[in-house]
Design a protein around this motif. Structure first.
Motif, PDB file in Angstrom:
ATOM      1  N   SER A  79       0.821  -1.210   0.000  1.00  0.00           N
ATOM      2  CA  SER A  79       0.000   0.000   0.000  1.00  0.00           C
ATOM      3  C   SER A  79       0.854   1.259   0.000  1.00  0.00           C
ATOM      4  CB  SER A  79      -0.926   0.005   1.225  1.00  0.00           C
ATOM      5  OG  SER A  79      -0.168   0.084   2.417  1.00  0.00           O
ATOM      6  N   GLY A  80       2.150   1.117   0.218  1.00  0.00           N
ATOM      7  CA  GLY A  80       2.955   2.323   0.122  1.00  0.00           C
ATOM      8  C   GLY A  80       4.356   2.311   0.680  1.00  0.00           C
ATOM      9  N   ASN A  81       4.553   1.924   1.932  1.00  0.00           N
ATOM     10  CA  ASN A  81       5.893   2.038   2.512  1.00  0.00           C
ATOM     11  C   ASN A  81       6.838   0.938   2.033  1.00  0.00           C
ATOM     12  OD1 ASN A  81       5.433   4.427   3.902  1.00  0.00           O
ATOM     13  ND2 ASN A  81       4.695   3.395   5.735  1.00  0.00           N
ATOM     14  N   GLN A  84       7.748   1.912  -1.491  1.00  0.00           N
ATOM     15  CA  GLN A  84       8.815   2.907  -1.568  1.00  0.00           C
ATOM     16  C   GLN A  84      10.165   2.303  -1.189  1.00  0.00           C
ATOM     17  OE1 GLN A  84       7.363   7.017  -0.024  1.00  0.00           O
ATOM     18  NE2 GLN A  84       5.963   5.502   0.863  1.00  0.00           N
ATOM     19  N   MET A 101       0.166  -1.748  -6.396  1.00  0.00           N
ATOM     20  CA  MET A 101      -0.337  -0.908  -5.314  1.00  0.00           C
ATOM     21  C   MET A 101      -1.845  -0.716  -5.432  1.00  0.00           C
ATOM     22  SD  MET A 101       2.633   2.075  -5.165  1.00  0.00           S
ATOM     23  CE  MET A 101       2.052   2.698  -3.571  1.00  0.00           C
ATOM     24  N   ALA A 105      -4.303   3.894  -2.557  1.00  0.00           N
ATOM     25  CA  ALA A 105      -3.087   4.214  -1.805  1.00  0.00           C
ATOM     26  C   ALA A 105      -2.902   5.729  -1.784  1.00  0.00           C
ATOM     27  CB  ALA A 105      -1.871   3.545  -2.436  1.00  0.00           C
ATOM     28  N   LYS A 109       2.437   8.411  -1.482  1.00  0.00           N
ATOM     29  CA  LYS A 109       3.175   7.155  -1.571  1.00  0.00           C
ATOM     30  C   LYS A 109       3.264   6.674  -3.014  1.00  0.00           C
ATOM     31  CE  LYS A 109       2.173   5.769   3.182  1.00  0.00           C
ATOM     32  NZ  LYS A 109       1.620   4.764   4.093  1.00  0.00           N
ATOM     33  N   LEU A 110       2.207   6.870  -3.775  1.00  0.00           N
ATOM     34  CA  LEU A 110       2.253   6.530  -5.199  1.00  0.00           C
ATOM     35  C   LEU A 110       3.305   7.363  -5.919  1.00  0.00           C
ATOM     36  CD1 LEU A 110      -1.589   6.302  -5.901  1.00  0.00           C
ATOM     37  CD2 LEU A 110       0.029   4.419  -6.162  1.00  0.00           C
ATOM     38  N   THR A 113       6.887   6.390  -4.902  1.00  0.00           N
ATOM     39  CA  THR A 113       7.288   5.103  -5.483  1.00  0.00           C
ATOM     40  C   THR A 113       7.708   5.285  -6.932  1.00  0.00           C
ATOM     41  OG1 THR A 113       5.786   3.925  -3.989  1.00  0.00           O
ATOM     42  CG2 THR A 113       6.533   2.737  -5.953  1.00  0.00           C
TER      43      THR A 113
END
Length: 328
Positions: A79-81, A84, A101, A105, A109-110, A113
């Motif tokens: 979902s994000g972390n 990344q 993802m 999200a 974060k998108l 990434t």
């Protein structure tokens, strides 16, 4: 019982990421200490590369790939972390990365990434299975799938959070009474608590989850892996995993960890408290451990408590809304 990782694996991961990952400090807030009537030592992984602890496991995993595997690239789902973390580790190591993802999200974060050079494939988290989507993305490419928590190298890498805490506490001459760590699928908790219990076997360990995602808390009670109810929602997007992993859960169970949950309102209030009183930016899921203390769900009076702020990737608009909660 033989577990997916050992303490030696965490030591190896620490050497693997040394000089690349940030060794975040242990810090204190006199204001927080006064609020809970105890001493709280904070591990601010929001200061880590990519703004979250996830970089540790990602770099440990990707740096162990063979040259042939690196050439074929990696696929991850997050979902994000973790997204990344994988994207940035791949960028540093010259590996092509594709990240699956959820469509909902956080935009930050998108964008981050993609900013690290990864390709992003979006899916509907409520109607599609992310592992199946990742398998389709891999296809015949031979790319390595890197799960967000149920992987020995990921778990050992996240375990360096606990190792650093233990080393710093020992250097300070402090024996903690308890630790409170955020939990999604258990990668951080399994690894970090394995390291912490090696140094402090008398520690009381707590895992923190959003109320609607209390599967690990229920699993620790039942002794078997429980699932999140379908369609569950929470603002703590960093902790929205469907269940603990079959590699992570046995460690958490056998260490005797206890589960505790926080509401969305408690998490959002903790975001505001961290920013205003502690001058730290944390995302809702990243400050769940802090929310636990502020809400009085773990007794801290007269005790020394360790918490981890696991991530700080919060949308500016959400941060502003949290801050406005305190003046409304």
């Amino acid at each position: 019982m033989t577990y997916a990782i050992s303490y030696d694996d965490i030591l190896s991961a620490a050497e693997q990421i040394r000089g690349v990952a940030v060794r975040t400090p242990l810090i204190e807030s006199p204001t927080l200490n006064a609020r809970v009537s105890g001493r709280v030592l904070i591990k601010p992984e929001n200061l880590q590369r990519v703004g979250a602890f996830k970089f540790r496991g990602a770099y440990n995993r990707l740096s162990r790939l063979t040259d042939e595997e690196k050439a074929r690239g990696v696929v991850a789902f997050s979902s994000g972390n973790h997204a990344q973390g994988i994207a940035h580790a791949a960028e540093l190591l010259g590996i092509k990365a594709t990240i699956v993802m959820p469509k909902d999200a956080p935009e930050l974060k998108l964008a981050n990434t993609r900013g690290y050079g990864a390709d992003v494939v979006l899916y509907d988290r409520y109607n599609e299975n992310r592992e199946e989507v990742a398998a389709r993305v891999v296809g015949d490419s031979g790319a390595t799938v890197v799960p967000p928590y149920n992987d020995p190298f990921i778990m050992a890498g996240q375990g360096t959070v606990g190792l650093e805490i233990a080393e710093d506490l020992e250097a300070m001459g402090i024996t903690p009474d308890q630790a409170v760590i955020n939990c999604g699928g258990g990668g951080l908790c399994s690894g970090a608590y394995m390291a912490l219990y090696k140094h402090f076997p008398g520690l009381d360990g707590y895992v923190v989850e959003p109320e609607a995602f209390d599967d690990v808390t229920r699993s620790l009670i039942s002794g078997t892996i429980e699932q999140v109810d379908f369609g569950a929602r929470s603002v703590c997007d960093a902790l929205l995993t469907p269940s603990a992993g079959d590699l992570t859960f046995p460690i958490m169970r056998d260490l005797g960890l206890k589960g505790v949950t926080v509401s969305d309102d408690e998490a959002l209030d903790a975001v505001a408290y961290a920013a205003i009183s502690m001058k730290l930016v944390g995302e809702p899921g990243g400050v769940a451990s802090l929310a636990t203390l502020l809400a009085g769900k773990v007794a801290c009076q007269g005790k020394t408590t360790v918490i981890v702020i696991s991530g700080g990737n919060i949308e500016p608009a959400q941060l502003q809304a949290c801050l406005e909660r305190t003046v409304s």
